[in-house]
Design an enzyme around this catalytic site. Structure first.
Site, PDB file in Angstrom:
ATOM      1  N   HIS A   1      -0.860  11.786  -2.945  1.00  0.00           N
ATOM      2  CA  HIS A   1      -0.737  10.410  -3.445  1.00  0.00           C
ATOM      3  C   HIS A   1      -2.085   9.691  -3.458  1.00  0.00           C
ATOM      4  O   HIS A   1      -2.218   8.649  -4.069  1.00  0.00           O
ATOM      5  CB  HIS A   1       0.261   9.650  -2.584  1.00  0.00           C
ATOM      6  CG  HIS A   1      -0.252   9.416  -1.202  1.00  0.00           C
ATOM      7  ND1 HIS A   1      -0.394  10.425  -0.275  1.00  0.00           N
ATOM      8  CD2 HIS A   1      -0.692   8.289  -0.591  1.00  0.00           C
ATOM      9  CE1 HIS A   1      -0.889   9.924   0.829  1.00  0.00           C
ATOM     10  NE2 HIS A   1      -1.074   8.631   0.673  1.00  0.00           N
TER      11      HIS A   1
ATOM     12  N   ASP B   1      -0.949   8.819  10.203  1.00  0.00           N
ATOM     13  CA  ASP B   1      -1.764   8.252   9.131  1.00  0.00           C
ATOM     14  C   ASP B   1      -3.095   7.731   9.683  1.00  0.00           C
ATOM     15  O   ASP B   1      -3.132   7.045  10.706  1.00  0.00           O
ATOM     16  CB  ASP B   1      -0.977   7.093   8.490  1.00  0.00           C
ATOM     17  CG  ASP B   1      -1.700   6.524   7.283  1.00  0.00           C
ATOM     18  OD1 ASP B   1      -1.890   7.279   6.315  1.00  0.00           O
ATOM     19  OD2 ASP B   1      -2.092   5.342   7.322  1.00  0.00           O
TER      20      ASP B   1
ATOM     21  N   GLU C   1      -3.889  12.981   9.653  1.00  0.00           N
ATOM     22  CA  GLU C   1      -4.383  12.766   8.285  1.00  0.00           C
ATOM     23  C   GLU C   1      -5.824  12.254   8.356  1.00  0.00           C
ATOM     24  O   GLU C   1      -6.094  11.084   8.129  1.00  0.00           O
ATOM     25  CB  GLU C   1      -3.473  11.764   7.555  1.00  0.00           C
ATOM     26  CG  GLU C   1      -3.799  11.626   6.086  1.00  0.00           C
ATOM     27  CD  GLU C   1      -4.460  10.307   5.700  1.00  0.00           C
ATOM     28  OE1 GLU C   1      -4.950  10.213   4.562  1.00  0.00           O
ATOM     29  OE2 GLU C   1      -4.487   9.354   6.522  1.00  0.00           O
TER      30      GLU C   1
ATOM     31  N   ASP D   1       0.840  -1.192   0.000  1.00  0.00           N
ATOM     32  CA  ASP D   1       0.000   0.000   0.000  1.00  0.00           C
ATOM     33  C   ASP D   1       0.883   1.253   0.000  1.00  0.00           C
ATOM     34  O   ASP D   1       0.692   2.173   0.807  1.00  0.00           O
ATOM     35  CB  ASP D   1      -0.952  -0.005   1.214  1.00  0.00           C
ATOM     36  CG  ASP D   1      -1.976   1.122   1.138  1.00  0.00           C
ATOM     37  OD1 ASP D   1      -2.216   1.651   0.040  1.00  0.00           O
ATOM     38  OD2 ASP D   1      -2.538   1.489   2.191  1.00  0.00           O
TER      39      ASP D   1
HETATM   40  C1  GLC Z   1      -3.860   6.888   4.440  1.00  0.00           C
HETATM   41  C2  GLC Z   1      -2.885   6.948   3.280  1.00  0.00           C
HETATM   42  C3  GLC Z   1      -3.329   6.008   2.208  1.00  0.00           C
HETATM   43  C4  GLC Z   1      -3.377   4.603   2.773  1.00  0.00           C
HETATM   44  C5  GLC Z   1      -4.230   4.543   4.035  1.00  0.00           C
HETATM   45  C6  GLC Z   1      -4.010   3.272   4.788  1.00  0.00           C
HETATM   46  O1  GLC Z   1      -5.115   7.345   4.090  1.00  0.00           O
HETATM   47  O2  GLC Z   1      -2.778   8.259   2.822  1.00  0.00           O
HETATM   48  O3  GLC Z   1      -2.474   6.061   1.101  1.00  0.00           O
HETATM   49  O4  GLC Z   1      -3.885   3.725   1.813  1.00  0.00           O
HETATM   50  O5  GLC Z   1      -3.920   5.580   4.945  1.00  0.00           O
HETATM   51  O6  GLC Z   1      -2.792   3.284   5.474  1.00  0.00           O
END
Ligand code: GLC
Length: 648
Positions: free
Chosen positions: A394, A283, A325, A140
């Site tokens: 991203h 995250d 985030e 991921d």
């Molecule tokens: C966050 C990241 C994303 C990822 C997700 C799971 O949203 O930005 O890219 O897939 O977390 O870790």
């Protein structure tokens, strides 16, 4: 409130660690005592005040102290310098870029040699996409971490990372890294031990012997990747158990009901802090607490945990800011800045995801009303906190802003979102965009959007069709979008490649570890031959790079662009034009953006509503001076034109 026995408890730990509370460590000691009651309350709120929780709390105090001891003189004086500046990260002088080390330039050593590229652009803040060990093919993009402390061999070593941080610090640059708090890779040591039957580690995750509870959870939990990873649980045959996997089936959700998990992850957070990073990107914080019968997102306990983390970091590593985030509904995003007693004491930063998505909304519709309808919410951000502002990152672009915002503009939410999805995926014949739908959920019709800034702005199609005029218009749109997010307040975060007009990169389709996830189309592999053209006049790369560079330069010159709760939206006399005013002391900057492909007329009266009316406006973008006209006269903006006007 002061708590004497807590003070004694802390003193005992500090004494053991030989902390000089009256001398050189006095600031640390003061911070600790000042935050102690909050740390105590937050911790026990989650874990209760019973005897079982007690030893964990004791270890928490030791962990904070140990982390401070290990922080080292250099970082401690950097902390002091940042603290003396006040909120260092609100400054208009910071501009960032987010990148994948391998796709950008191979490895960390190579990145250290490319710092001049960022300096040329004016970028002094780097977000490195996850660099810690992650199994290839089940990664991921690095967000499935199998070792939080080992740099993945693909990128280099921990020493390379330290050397890079050191060099960046010497050159006055800032560094941001991720802590993937919500889950680990199923190859992480904890997961492997759990698979081997170790009960201690099984308790680090959410595991169930049968489908009873998973079914109950699934009823109220949305799906994050409904196409590639439907449901929220994965069956593991070795254990004969169902594991909670909210994201991909190889990302196992950590169970923060277990205080041991919190301590382990806090230890990792301090490890990152002591690498010298300036901002820690947490995250997916919205997901860290689960409760059957709820969406398992944005729960109060998730906020309590974040607040606890913040107060602990504040004590041991006060120079490190936290970015949450949380890509959730606007009202929910705001809560990550803290509320009540904890206002501005939770996350220092959040992504302005609402505004990002709404800019795309305005670009597709040529109508700024939905974007404006959301701003009253966004403006609630408390002083002392900031946004990461961006046009692309991203991830996909979600359309999760509220229906009422769409209705406010007179649109039907379902039809409106359908239009946006068709527009950006290029399904409409009149659309210049080349993107794709991401995570389409057939049950709800929800979908998000993938695609690079340039491709979504029409550049890919224009180049293919060799349509010079369309190329020019795409460039105008790219710059309009960037400018709109650069001047809004917050740290602008450019996504790598966008500064050199990269269109979608379809090479991911040939890689089975990536082909199931079309977000890779906007995560380009940088071609340094192409990037050389940033210095060749007349090339697309040069046009976009030089313009981006200029936007950053202008931003840096204007103190009012710093994020000091100094943003006012202008009255929308023309629904196609968005305008916001940035002020600081005597400085007044009117930023105006025409979101249509036609001339837009704006009454000069628009400039007379906020204090003394300016006589002359100087556009920092073109160097043009405008005499402010009468109310019945108009300022005319060309298609996709923007203006950064300073009142003179
Ligand atoms: C966050 C990241 C994303 C990822 C997700 C799971 O949203 O930005 O890219 O897939 O977390 O870790």
């Amino acid at each position: 409130m002061y708590n004497h026995s807590l003070h004694q408890q802390i003193n005992a730990v500090l004494h053991n660690e030989k902390i000089d509370i009256g001398g050189k460590d006095n600031h640390f000691f003061t911070r600790f005592i000042a935050n102690a009651t909050a740390i105590d309350a937050l911790f026990h709120d989650i874990y209760g005040r019973n005897g079982e929780a007690h030893p964990y709390f004791d270890r928490l105090i030791q962990l904070i102290t140990r982390s401070y001891v290990e922080r080292g003189e250099k970082l401690r004086s950097r902390d002091a310098a940042k603290t003396a500046k006040g909120h260092w990260f609100l400054s208009n002088e910071i501009a960032g870029m987010s990148l994948y080390v391998d796709r950008f330039c191979g490895h960390l050593g190579g990145l250290a040699k490319r710092l001049d590229y960022f300096q040329q652009l004016g970028v002094n803040f780097l977000h490195l996409m996850p660099v810690f060990e992650s199994p290839e093919g089940e990664s991921d993009g690095g967000y499935a971490v199998s070792d939080f402390r080992k740099v993945d061999a693909r990128f280099g070593t921990l020493n390379d990372l330290r050397a890079l941080q050191q060099q960046m610090q010497e050159e006055g640059m800032y560094l941001m890294l991720d802590i993937v708090l919500n889950h680990t890779s199923h190859h992480h040591e904890w997961a492997r031990k759990a698979i081997a039957g170790d009960k201690k580690y099984q308790d680090y995750f959410y595991m169930f012997d049968n489908r009873q509870l998973p079914d109950q959870f699934d009823r109220s939990m949305p799906e994050i990747f409904p196409e590639s990873s439907p449901g929220n649980f994965t069956y593991n045959a070795e254990m004969d158990k169902w594991v909670m996997t909210v994201f991909h089936r190889y990302q196992w959700d950590l169970n923060y009901r277990n205080p041991q998990v919190l301590l382990e992850m806090l230890d990792n957070i301090f490890f990152y802090a002591n690498l010298g990073i300036d901002v820690l990107r947490i995250d997916a914080p919205a997901f860290i607490w689960k409760q059957a019968g709820t969406s398992c997102q944005n729960l109060p306990q998730a906020h309590t945990l974040l607040r606890l983390i913040k107060q602990c970091v504040e004590v041991a590593a006060p120079g490190m800011a936290l970015l949450g985030e949380a890509i959730v509904a606007p009202k929910e995003i705001m809560k990550y800045f803290g509320t009540g007693l904890y206002t501005a004491k939770e996350c220092d930063f959040a992504y302005n995801a609402t505004h990002m998505a709404l800019q795309w909304d305005a670009l597709a519709t040529g109508d700024t009303r939905v974007m404006l309808a959301a701003q009253h919410e966004i403006l609630q951000k408390p002083y002392g906190t900031s946004w990461i502002t961006y046009t692309r990152c991203h991830d996909d672009i979600g359309l999760g802003y509220d229906d009422y915002m769409i209705q406010h503009a007179g649109f039907n939410p379902f039809e409106h979102r359908r239009f946006l999805k068709d527009y950006f995926s290029g399904a409409r014949p009149d659309s210049p965009a080349r993107g794709a739908l991401f995570s389409v959920n057939p049950k709800t019709n929800d979908a998000r959007i993938s695609g690079s800034l340039a491709s979504l702005c029409g550049l890919e199609k224009a180049i293919q069709e060799q349509n010079e005029q369309a190329v020019q218009q795409s460039v105008d749109k790219i710059l309009l979008m960037q400018a709109h997010s650069f001047f809004l307040g917050g740290v602008p975060m450019i996504f790598y490649g966008d500064e050199a007009a990269y269109t979608n990169d379809y090479s991911y389709l040939a890689d089975p570890g990536k082909s199931y996830d079309n977000r890779w189309m906007h995560r380009p592999v940088i071609d340094w031959e192409k990037n050389k053209r940033i210095n060749e006049q007349g090339t697309l790369e040069n046009t976009v790079f030089a313009a981006t560079q200029k936007l950053i330069r202008i931003r840096r010159q204007l103190f009012a662009i710093g994020d000091y709760k100094n943003l006012t939206w202008m009255t929308p006399y023309n629904i196609h034009v968005s305008g916001y005013l940035r002020t600081f002391e005597e400085q007044k900057i009117y930023c105006l953006f025409n979101f249509t492909n036609e001339d837009a007329w704006l009454t000069w009266f628009a400039f007379k509503e906020h204090g003394a009316a300016p006589a002359v406006l100087y556009d920092h973008w073109t160097g043009t001076e405008y005499a402010v006209g009468y109310d019945h006269q108009y300022l005319v903006l060309k298609p996709y034109q923007f203006l950064i006007l300073e009142a003179r």
